[in-house]
Write a protein that holds these residues in place. Structure first.
Motif, PDB file in Angstrom:
ATOM      1  N   GLU A 160      17.030  11.136 -14.826  1.00  0.00           N
ATOM      2  CA  GLU A 160      17.761  12.401 -14.912  1.00  0.00           C
ATOM      3  C   GLU A 160      19.364  12.026 -15.313  1.00  0.00           C
ATOM      4  O   GLU A 160      20.201  12.933 -15.390  1.00  0.00           O
ATOM      5  CB  GLU A 160      17.829  12.952 -13.641  1.00  0.00           C
ATOM      6  N   SER A 161      19.708  10.756 -15.544  1.00  0.00           N
ATOM      7  CA  SER A 161      20.912  10.424 -15.921  1.00  0.00           C
ATOM      8  C   SER A 161      21.652  11.023 -16.980  1.00  0.00           C
ATOM      9  O   SER A 161      22.858  11.238 -17.048  1.00  0.00           O
ATOM     10  CB  SER A 161      21.105   8.892 -16.042  1.00  0.00           C
ATOM     11  N   ALA A 162      20.712  11.576 -18.156  1.00  0.00           N
ATOM     12  CA  ALA A 162      21.230  12.161 -19.111  1.00  0.00           C
ATOM     13  C   ALA A 162      21.757  13.644 -19.084  1.00  0.00           C
ATOM     14  O   ALA A 162      22.255  14.194 -19.800  1.00  0.00           O
ATOM     15  CB  ALA A 162      20.226  12.196 -20.367  1.00  0.00           C
ATOM     16  N   LEU A 163      21.201  14.102 -17.902  1.00  0.00           N
ATOM     17  CA  LEU A 163      21.307  15.712 -17.424  1.00  0.00           C
ATOM     18  C   LEU A 163      22.836  15.950 -17.282  1.00  0.00           C
ATOM     19  O   LEU A 163      23.486  15.103 -16.717  1.00  0.00           O
ATOM     20  CB  LEU A 163      20.362  16.179 -16.470  1.00  0.00           C
ATOM     21  N   PRO A 164      23.393  17.148 -17.599  1.00  0.00           N
ATOM     22  CA  PRO A 164      24.762  17.502 -17.211  1.00  0.00           C
ATOM     23  C   PRO A 164      24.836  17.337 -15.705  1.00  0.00           C
ATOM     24  O   PRO A 164      24.008  17.797 -14.864  1.00  0.00           O
ATOM     25  CB  PRO A 164      24.790  18.793 -17.613  1.00  0.00           C
ATOM     26  N   LEU A 165      26.026  16.876 -15.062  1.00  0.00           N
ATOM     27  CA  LEU A 165      26.645  16.526 -13.885  1.00  0.00           C
ATOM     28  C   LEU A 165      26.231  17.751 -13.027  1.00  0.00           C
ATOM     29  O   LEU A 165      25.937  18.017 -12.054  1.00  0.00           O
ATOM     30  CB  LEU A 165      27.615  15.946 -13.900  1.00  0.00           C
ATOM     31  N   HIS A 166      26.733  19.062 -13.596  1.00  0.00           N
ATOM     32  CA  HIS A 166      26.544  20.329 -12.863  1.00  0.00           C
ATOM     33  C   HIS A 166      25.320  20.784 -12.547  1.00  0.00           C
ATOM     34  O   HIS A 166      25.029  21.775 -11.666  1.00  0.00           O
ATOM     35  CB  HIS A 166      27.306  21.396 -13.954  1.00  0.00           C
ATOM     36  N   THR A 167      24.167  20.279 -13.213  1.00  0.00           N
ATOM     37  CA  THR A 167      22.846  20.613 -12.868  1.00  0.00           C
ATOM     38  C   THR A 167      22.350  19.878 -11.676  1.00  0.00           C
ATOM     39  O   THR A 167      21.254  19.911 -11.286  1.00  0.00           O
ATOM     40  CB  THR A 167      21.833  20.473 -14.088  1.00  0.00           C
ATOM     41  N   LYS A 168      23.075  18.940 -11.255  1.00  0.00           N
ATOM     42  CA  LYS A 168      22.570  17.992  -9.983  1.00  0.00           C
ATOM     43  C   LYS A 168      23.516  17.967  -8.872  1.00  0.00           C
ATOM     44  O   LYS A 168      24.704  18.441  -8.781  1.00  0.00           O
ATOM     45  CB  LYS A 168      22.665  16.353 -10.367  1.00  0.00           C
ATOM     46  N   LYS A 169      22.979  17.770  -7.533  1.00  0.00           N
ATOM     47  CA  LYS A 169      23.571  17.690  -6.467  1.00  0.00           C
ATOM     48  C   LYS A 169      23.432  16.419  -5.673  1.00  0.00           C
ATOM     49  O   LYS A 169      22.474  15.897  -5.859  1.00  0.00           O
ATOM     50  CB  LYS A 169      23.119  18.994  -5.537  1.00  0.00           C
ATOM     51  N   GLY A 170      24.335  15.943  -4.932  1.00  0.00           N
ATOM     52  CA  GLY A 170      24.341  14.868  -4.089  1.00  0.00           C
ATOM     53  C   GLY A 170      23.224  14.939  -3.157  1.00  0.00           C
ATOM     54  O   GLY A 170      23.034  15.813  -2.356  1.00  0.00           O
ATOM     55  N   LEU A 221      34.554  11.319 -12.760  1.00  0.00           N
ATOM     56  CA  LEU A 221      35.524  11.071 -11.606  1.00  0.00           C
ATOM     57  C   LEU A 221      36.543  11.901 -11.660  1.00  0.00           C
ATOM     58  O   LEU A 221      37.204  12.251 -10.732  1.00  0.00           O
ATOM     59  CB  LEU A 221      35.559   9.489 -12.048  1.00  0.00           C
ATOM     60  N   ILE A 222      37.370  11.979 -12.977  1.00  0.00           N
ATOM     61  CA  ILE A 222      38.566  12.769 -12.777  1.00  0.00           C
ATOM     62  C   ILE A 222      38.244  14.319 -12.529  1.00  0.00           C
ATOM     63  O   ILE A 222      39.212  14.927 -11.797  1.00  0.00           O
ATOM     64  CB  ILE A 222      39.076  12.387 -14.277  1.00  0.00           C
ATOM     65  N   SER A 223      37.257  14.715 -13.105  1.00  0.00           N
ATOM     66  CA  SER A 223      37.006  16.218 -12.688  1.00  0.00           C
ATOM     67  C   SER A 223      36.592  16.247 -11.537  1.00  0.00           C
ATOM     68  O   SER A 223      36.916  17.648 -10.991  1.00  0.00           O
ATOM     69  CB  SER A 223      36.137  16.648 -13.898  1.00  0.00           C
ATOM     70  N   GLN A 224      35.959  15.536 -10.933  1.00  0.00           N
ATOM     71  CA  GLN A 224      35.385  15.792  -9.457  1.00  0.00           C
ATOM     72  C   GLN A 224      36.517  15.501  -8.302  1.00  0.00           C
ATOM     73  O   GLN A 224      36.327  16.040  -7.254  1.00  0.00           O
ATOM     74  CB  GLN A 224      33.982  15.105  -9.256  1.00  0.00           C
ATOM     75  N   TYR A 225      37.148  14.482  -8.390  1.00  0.00           N
ATOM     76  CA  TYR A 225      37.779  14.044  -7.468  1.00  0.00           C
ATOM     77  C   TYR A 225      39.541  13.992  -7.624  1.00  0.00           C
ATOM     78  O   TYR A 225      39.624  14.333  -8.840  1.00  0.00           O
ATOM     79  CB  TYR A 225      37.451  12.740  -7.045  1.00  0.00           C
ATOM     80  N   GLN A 226      40.056  13.821  -6.789  1.00  0.00           N
ATOM     81  CA  GLN A 226      41.666  14.149  -6.676  1.00  0.00           C
ATOM     82  C   GLN A 226      42.268  12.783  -7.246  1.00  0.00           C
ATOM     83  O   GLN A 226      42.958  12.147  -6.550  1.00  0.00           O
ATOM     84  CB  GLN A 226      42.247  14.497  -5.497  1.00  0.00           C
ATOM     85  N   PHE A 227      41.786  12.143  -8.283  1.00  0.00           N
ATOM     86  CA  PHE A 227      42.440  10.939  -8.942  1.00  0.00           C
ATOM     87  C   PHE A 227      43.218  11.190 -10.115  1.00  0.00           C
ATOM     88  O   PHE A 227      42.719  12.016 -11.115  1.00  0.00           O
ATOM     89  CB  PHE A 227      41.206  10.150  -9.492  1.00  0.00           C
ATOM     90  N   SER A 228      44.459  10.568 -10.314  1.00  0.00           N
ATOM     91  CA  SER A 228      45.016  10.355 -11.629  1.00  0.00           C
ATOM     92  C   SER A 228      44.081   9.620 -12.525  1.00  0.00           C
ATOM     93  O   SER A 228      43.545   8.858 -12.171  1.00  0.00           O
ATOM     94  CB  SER A 228      46.396  10.372 -11.545  1.00  0.00           C
TER      95      SER A 228
END
Length: 244
Positions: free
Chosen positions: A213-223, A108-115
């Protein structure tokens, strides 16, 4: 303190939720499938083996004990009031949809503009709404079942129909990563009901695929967004030309 039986049942349920078989557990522990089944049946684990199994579902001891202690029924849906609170805050809706899709706190922190503080506040609200449990270290445990759905006529679906659907369909659906099928058919009531059941199965299949696929890295998946709709309906200009 949760009993041994509660701990074992909780771990078995979490393995099933992640579509992890006894055979896979055996391979991870370098044991035969028969030995793993016997171990679960008797509820006899060494600490090292239990920790190793927990790691397969991204849990540690704390997660297992907390999940067993809070052995409440996983939610299939929220109340209308709970959905209303989420729908009225676009950032809360964003975080809710993201964690349902398997995002971690760091995702969440890395993908969106949240502190970090903003993100924690949003997660704390979702915890209060019973969608998640916010664990120590900002770890997230979902409290919803794999069959979780937004209410059919609830605030989230209304928001989608009023706002999101126009943006979603603003495309030709001609690209490699998009597909649209529009069909018309004369169906009996029985066939119509069967089609609705097939739609439910497709939705469940998408949820199960996401879990696998929940264990796969986030960068390997798309919305991805799947919209499945069926109704008894006639196009108004056609109706106007029908004989009485």
């Amino acid at each position: 303190m949760a009993s041994t039986e509660q701990l074992v049942n909780t771990l078995k349920r979490e393995l099933r939720r992640n579509h992890i078989t006894y055979s896979q557990v055996g391979a991870h522990l370098q044991l035969s499938e028969t030995s793993v089944k016997r171990m679960f049946a008797k509820g006899q684990f060494t600490l090292d083996r239990l920790s190793a199994i927990c790691s397969m579902v991204k849990w540690d001891w704390t997660d297992l004990i907390d999940a067993a202690r809070n052995n409440e029924k996983m939610l299939d849906h929220l109340s209308v009031e709970q959905e209303k609170e989420i729908a009225e805050d676009i950032e809360l809706l964003l975080v809710a949809v993201s964690v349902i899709n398997g995002f971690t706190f760091q995702d969440l922190i890395s993908q969106y503009q949240f502190s970090e503080a903003q993100c924690i506040r949003k997660l704390a609200r979702l915890d209060k709404l019973n969608l998640i449990e916010l664990l120590p270290g900002n770890r997230i445990r979902l409290k919803i079942s794999t069959n979780f759905r937004w209410n059919p006529r609830g605030p989230i679906q209304k928001y989608f129909l009023d706002v999101v659907v126009h943006e979603f369909f603003d495309t030709s659906f001609a690209g490699d990563e998009e597909k649209l099928i529009v069909m018309n058919a004369l169906l009996t009531d029985a066939a119509h009901q069967q089609m609705q059941q097939s739609m439910d199965k497709l939705a469940s299949e998408m949820s199960q695929t996401m879990q696998r696929e929940s264990a796969l890295p986030l960068h390997t998946k798309k919305g991805n967004t799947l919209v499945v709709a069926l109704r008894r309906w006639k196009y108004k200009p056609f109706v106007q030309r029908a004989r009485d």
